[in-house]
Design a protein around this motif. Structure first.
Motif, PDB file in Angstrom:
ATOM      1  N   ALA A  42      -2.238  -2.267  -1.832  1.00  0.00           N
ATOM      2  CA  ALA A  42      -1.271  -2.198  -0.747  1.00  0.00           C
ATOM      3  C   ALA A  42      -1.445  -3.324   0.254  1.00  0.00           C
ATOM      4  CB  ALA A  42      -1.381  -0.857  -0.032  1.00  0.00           C
ATOM      5  N   TYR A  46       2.667  -1.149   3.544  1.00  0.00           N
ATOM      6  CA  TYR A  46       2.708   0.066   2.721  1.00  0.00           C
ATOM      7  C   TYR A  46       2.956   1.312   3.577  1.00  0.00           C
ATOM      8  CZ  TYR A  46       1.332   3.628  -0.680  1.00  0.00           C
ATOM      9  OH  TYR A  46       1.324   4.718  -1.519  1.00  0.00           O
ATOM     10  N   HIS A  70       7.535   1.686  -1.613  1.00  0.00           N
ATOM     11  CA  HIS A  70       6.411   2.004  -0.735  1.00  0.00           C
ATOM     12  C   HIS A  70       5.819   0.737  -0.126  1.00  0.00           C
ATOM     13  CE1 HIS A  70       6.131   6.259  -1.698  1.00  0.00           C
ATOM     14  NE2 HIS A  70       6.209   5.961  -2.974  1.00  0.00           N
ATOM     15  N   ASP A  71       6.012  -0.386  -0.811  1.00  0.00           N
ATOM     16  CA  ASP A  71       5.408  -1.644  -0.370  1.00  0.00           C
ATOM     17  C   ASP A  71       6.137  -2.785  -1.068  1.00  0.00           C
ATOM     18  OD1 ASP A  71       3.656  -3.310   0.955  1.00  0.00           O
ATOM     19  OD2 ASP A  71       1.975  -2.991  -0.401  1.00  0.00           O
ATOM     20  N   THR A  92       1.540   4.005  -6.704  1.00  0.00           N
ATOM     21  CA  THR A  92       0.601   3.476  -5.703  1.00  0.00           C
ATOM     22  C   THR A  92       0.091   2.084  -6.083  1.00  0.00           C
ATOM     23  OG1 THR A  92      -1.249   4.612  -6.798  1.00  0.00           O
ATOM     24  CG2 THR A  92      -0.178   5.759  -4.964  1.00  0.00           C
TER      25      THR A  92
END
Length: 203
Positions: A42, A46, A70-71, A92
């Motif tokens: 991240a 993030y 998310h990022d 993730t």
């Protein structure tokens, strides 16, 4: 933060959330340990809940391209085009190619607008929020020698010698060249000897 000195054999004990304690033993010293409340890959942008980005690529201009992520980040190639990468909802880490490299999402048009490749919209989020992920990295001379991630929170401790926590290393003439003594027991023995000497001196 930097731990241990040259010649030490650092042991890092760390734990994610309620999971079993893990141990990493480094052959290098000193080490730097970095614990973050973010996944390993991240960036500072993030967000667990995600957000929308609008961007313009060679196939859709005027920032008509969009993705909920998310990022994200973009970097410039040698021709001046932006290369867009992002972590999609529910993930993730950045999507990878077969060789392990990060997968390019899109080529962005040449040049930034108002110094940005894409514009975030934090009012639009992913359908579900990611569980918060933490990470730990161990570095030696600025190079990452170990890393791991798991559910938050993450805690860790570092010992610099050959002995476990609560024990003290003492050099010996026999293999392996040291022995470990329990610190609490050693302190108790010292107190007993000290008290005995005091009684004798008073007697």
């Amino acid at each position: 933060m930097v731990y241990c000195q040259s010649g030490d054999k650092p042991t890092v004990k760390y734990k994610f959330n309620n999971q079993k304690e893990r141990i990493y033993r480094s052959q290098f010293s000193p080490i730097e340990v970095i614990a973050k409340n973010l996944p390993l890959e991240a960036t500072s942008t993030y967000l667990n809940e995600g957000f929308l980005i609008n961007y313009r690529s060679v196939s859709c201009t005027n920032f008509n391209c969009a993705a909920i992520v998310h990022d994200w980040y973009a970097e410039t190639d040698r021709f001046g085009y932006g290369e867009l990468y992002y972590i999609p909802c529910g993930q993730t880490s950045y999507p990878k190619n077969a060789d392990g490299s990060r997968r390019l999402i899109a080529f962005l048009t040449v040049g930034k607008i108002n110094d940005q490749w894409a514009f975030p919209n934090y009012s639009i989020k992913c359908p579900s929020t990611n569980k918060q992920r933490c990470s730990i990295q161990i570095l030696h001379n600025g190079l990452i020698i170990f890393q791991d991630q798991g559910d938050c929170p993450v805690t860790f401790s570092v010992s610099c010698g050959n002995c476990p926590d609560g024990q003290e290393e003492h050099k010996t003439s026999t293999y392996p060249g040291y022995c470990c003594m329990d610190c609490a027991s050693l302190e108790a023995e010292i107190r007993t000897i000290t008290n005995t000497i005091r009684r004798l001196n008073r007697g």
